[in-house]
Design a protein around this motif. Sequence first.
Motif, PDB file in Angstrom:
ATOM      1  N   SER A 288      41.258  35.622  44.736  1.00  7.82           N
ATOM      2  CA  SER A 288      39.954  36.177  45.089  1.00  7.82           C
ATOM      3  C   SER A 288      39.557  37.267  44.103  1.00  7.82           C
ATOM      4  CB  SER A 288      39.991  36.762  46.510  1.00  7.82           C
ATOM      5  OG  SER A 288      41.038  37.722  46.625  1.00  7.82           O
ATOM      6  N   ASN A 289      38.267  37.580  44.053  1.00  5.32           N
ATOM      7  CA  ASN A 289      37.777  38.739  43.320  1.00  5.32           C
ATOM      8  C   ASN A 289      37.720  39.950  44.246  1.00  5.32           C
ATOM      9  OD1 ASN A 289      35.914  36.408  41.600  1.00  5.32           O
ATOM     10  ND2 ASN A 289      37.081  37.923  40.454  1.00  5.32           N
ATOM     11  N   LEU A 290      37.651  41.129  43.642  1.00  3.83           N
ATOM     12  CA  LEU A 290      37.782  42.390  44.366  1.00  3.83           C
ATOM     13  C   LEU A 290      36.516  43.230  44.265  1.00  3.83           C
ATOM     14  CD1 LEU A 290      39.562  44.653  45.735  1.00  3.83           C
ATOM     15  CD2 LEU A 290      40.189  45.335  43.398  1.00  3.83           C
ATOM     16  N   PHE A 291      36.128  43.822  45.391  1.00  3.47           N
ATOM     17  CA  PHE A 291      35.043  44.798  45.444  1.00  3.47           C
ATOM     18  C   PHE A 291      35.511  45.997  46.261  1.00  3.47           C
ATOM     19  CE2 PHE A 291      32.792  40.915  44.576  1.00  3.47           C
ATOM     20  CZ  PHE A 291      31.631  41.261  43.902  1.00  3.47           C
ATOM     21  N   ILE A 292      35.048  47.175  45.883  1.00  4.17           N
ATOM     22  CA  ILE A 292      35.237  48.345  46.731  1.00  4.17           C
ATOM     23  C   ILE A 292      33.899  49.058  46.880  1.00  4.17           C
ATOM     24  CG2 ILE A 292      37.623  48.634  45.943  1.00  4.17           C
ATOM     25  CD1 ILE A 292      36.611  51.218  44.464  1.00  4.17           C
ATOM     26  N   ILE A 293      33.823  49.946  47.861  1.00  9.77           N
ATOM     27  CA  ILE A 293      32.691  50.853  48.020  1.00  9.77           C
ATOM     28  C   ILE A 293      33.213  52.266  47.844  1.00  9.77           C
ATOM     29  CG2 ILE A 293      30.862  51.702  49.527  1.00  9.77           C
ATOM     30  CD1 ILE A 293      30.497  48.806  48.666  1.00  9.77           C
TER      31      ILE A 293
ATOM     32  N   ASP B 221      31.427  56.180  47.426  1.00  5.57           N
ATOM     33  CA  ASP B 221      30.203  56.995  47.400  1.00  5.57           C
ATOM     34  C   ASP B 221      28.949  56.141  47.512  1.00  5.57           C
ATOM     35  OD1 ASP B 221      31.747  59.351  47.031  1.00  5.57           O
ATOM     36  OD2 ASP B 221      31.854  58.951  44.878  1.00  5.57           O
ATOM     37  N   GLY B 222      29.027  55.104  48.335  1.00  2.10           N
ATOM     38  CA  GLY B 222      27.856  54.269  48.591  1.00  2.10           C
ATOM     39  C   GLY B 222      27.542  53.258  47.520  1.00  2.10           C
ATOM     40  N   ILE B 223      28.396  53.126  46.510  1.00  3.02           N
ATOM     41  CA  ILE B 223      28.147  52.213  45.398  1.00  3.02           C
ATOM     42  C   ILE B 223      29.152  51.067  45.441  1.00  3.02           C
ATOM     43  CG2 ILE B 223      28.099  51.980  42.877  1.00  3.02           C
ATOM     44  CD1 ILE B 223      27.341  54.938  42.748  1.00  3.02           C
ATOM     45  N   ILE B 224      28.662  49.846  45.255  1.00  4.79           N
ATOM     46  CA  ILE B 224      29.534  48.678  45.128  1.00  4.79           C
ATOM     47  C   ILE B 224      30.162  48.707  43.740  1.00  4.79           C
ATOM     48  CG2 ILE B 224      29.627  46.159  45.056  1.00  4.79           C
ATOM     49  CD1 ILE B 224      27.154  46.118  46.871  1.00  4.79           C
ATOM     50  N   ILE B 225      31.486  48.594  43.676  1.00  2.52           N
ATOM     51  CA  ILE B 225      32.183  48.581  42.391  1.00  2.52           C
ATOM     52  C   ILE B 225      33.094  47.356  42.346  1.00  2.52           C
ATOM     53  CG2 ILE B 225      33.722  49.827  40.827  1.00  2.52           C
ATOM     54  CD1 ILE B 225      32.918  52.407  42.299  1.00  2.52           C
ATOM     55  N   THR B 226      33.039  46.642  41.237  1.00  2.38           N
ATOM     56  CA  THR B 226      33.936  45.513  41.011  1.00  2.38           C
ATOM     57  C   THR B 226      34.451  45.597  39.576  1.00  2.38           C
ATOM     58  OG1 THR B 226      34.181  43.103  41.267  1.00  2.38           O
ATOM     59  CG2 THR B 226      32.162  43.877  40.223  1.00  2.38           C
ATOM     60  N   PRO B 227      35.685  45.207  39.322  1.00  2.12           N
ATOM     61  CA  PRO B 227      36.188  45.283  37.942  1.00  2.12           C
ATOM     62  C   PRO B 227      35.318  44.469  36.994  1.00  2.12           C
ATOM     63  CG  PRO B 227      38.007  44.952  39.462  1.00  2.12           C
ATOM     64  CD  PRO B 227      36.749  44.779  40.257  1.00  2.12           C
ATOM     65  N   ARG B 228      35.094  45.028  35.814  1.00  2.00           N
ATOM     66  CA  ARG B 228      34.321  44.286  34.814  1.00  2.00           C
ATOM     67  C   ARG B 228      35.125  43.075  34.344  1.00  2.00           C
ATOM     68  NH1 ARG B 228      35.574  49.108  32.008  1.00  2.00           N
ATOM     69  NH2 ARG B 228      33.459  49.833  32.442  1.00  2.00           N
ATOM     70  N   LYS B 229      34.415  42.076  33.869  1.00  2.00           N
ATOM     71  CA  LYS B 229      35.062  40.844  33.427  1.00  2.00           C
ATOM     72  C   LYS B 229      35.942  41.120  32.210  1.00  2.00           C
ATOM     73  CE  LYS B 229      31.384  37.815  35.115  1.00  2.00           C
ATOM     74  NZ  LYS B 229      30.335  36.845  34.758  1.00  2.00           N
ATOM     75  N   SER B 230      37.103  40.464  32.215  1.00  2.00           N
ATOM     76  CA  SER B 230      38.033  40.587  31.091  1.00  2.00           C
ATOM     77  C   SER B 230      38.979  39.405  31.146  1.00  2.00           C
ATOM     78  CB  SER B 230      38.831  41.896  31.174  1.00  2.00           C
ATOM     79  OG  SER B 230      39.823  41.819  32.192  1.00  2.00           O
ATOM     80  N   GLU B 231      39.915  39.346  30.207  1.00  2.00           N
ATOM     81  CA  GLU B 231      40.889  38.267  30.216  1.00  2.00           C
ATOM     82  C   GLU B 231      41.882  38.405  31.362  1.00  2.00           C
ATOM     83  OE1 GLU B 231      42.652  41.448  27.486  1.00  2.00           O
ATOM     84  OE2 GLU B 231      40.672  40.666  28.037  1.00  2.00           O
ATOM     85  N   HIS B 232      41.838  39.516  32.086  1.00  3.52           N
ATOM     86  CA  HIS B 232      42.809  39.748  33.157  1.00  3.52           C
ATOM     87  C   HIS B 232      42.306  39.356  34.539  1.00  3.52           C
ATOM     88  CE1 HIS B 232      44.751  42.876  30.301  1.00  3.52           C
ATOM     89  NE2 HIS B 232      45.373  41.717  30.220  1.00  3.52           N
TER      90      HIS B 232
END
Length: 289
Positions: A184-189, A191-202
């Motif tokens: 699966s891909n990962l998201f966190i919240i 300070d009210g902002i959706i954050i997901t790791p930027r795309k990379s080879e990992h």
Amino acid sequence: MQPKVYLNGRFLPAEEAHVSVMDRGFLFGDGVYEVIPCYGGRLFRLAHHLERLDHSLQGIRMANPLSHPAWQEILERMIEQLPSGDQSVYLQVTRGASGKRDHAIPGEIEPTIFIMTSPAVYADPAKIGSGVAAITLQDNRWHRCNIKAITLLANVLLRTDAVDQGAAEAILIRDGKAMEGAASNLFIIADGIIITPRKSEHLLPGITRDLVLELASANDTPFNEAEISEQRLKDADEIWLTSSTKEIMPVIELDGVRVGNGKPGPIFLKMSGLYADYKSRLQAGTVEN
């Protein structure tokens, strides 16, 4: 009646589909795959899946054996076998069979193309409503996780470690940073902002991941693609997982510690509702796919 599978130009019963024991997919895991949901007879973001297939094939030094229109024609014939209900379509391309087992890629070889479909199996609504537990594990996979390769043993073992510990998923940590889940891909919240790791080879560039960001952008919900340190993950107000099969799944416990207030958070509820609306419009044929 079970739907037929597609193998190298033929639609046939699964029990009649056979692949050579010399196939490099069998011997080396030398191949790539896609899983495409189908809602209301419409393949979910087909163009995006086929683009990712192109990138995966390029990553293992293979040409796409079919054009995108040819893929679409075959896939649409495949889903016609289950005219009612949603489906999950699996396609796999391996390098094919050669006369001997040799690590070096053969010069001339015919790829093996396999496709199957089955009724969609969704996450338990109770789990979505109440959330799931996850654990963190060190990411011991290879360095080309952006290729959707069939060599998934590391993912299998990591996910099994999570299940053995009573969790639904393992969130993978590499060099102190959270990458994605084992499947699966990962998201966190934060300070009210959706954050997901930027795309990379990992990490794998997820189709559902990208849709979530599109929906956030279209609905004035702030987001950012950025590194997520292990500590930031543990301090997150909300954690979600996304995939073609999970769709959007809230994590309410990480490594035995409650996430936020231990319930799916308000931004998850908003985005889950937007995703469900998109899916309903797709099933009805009223949204561009």
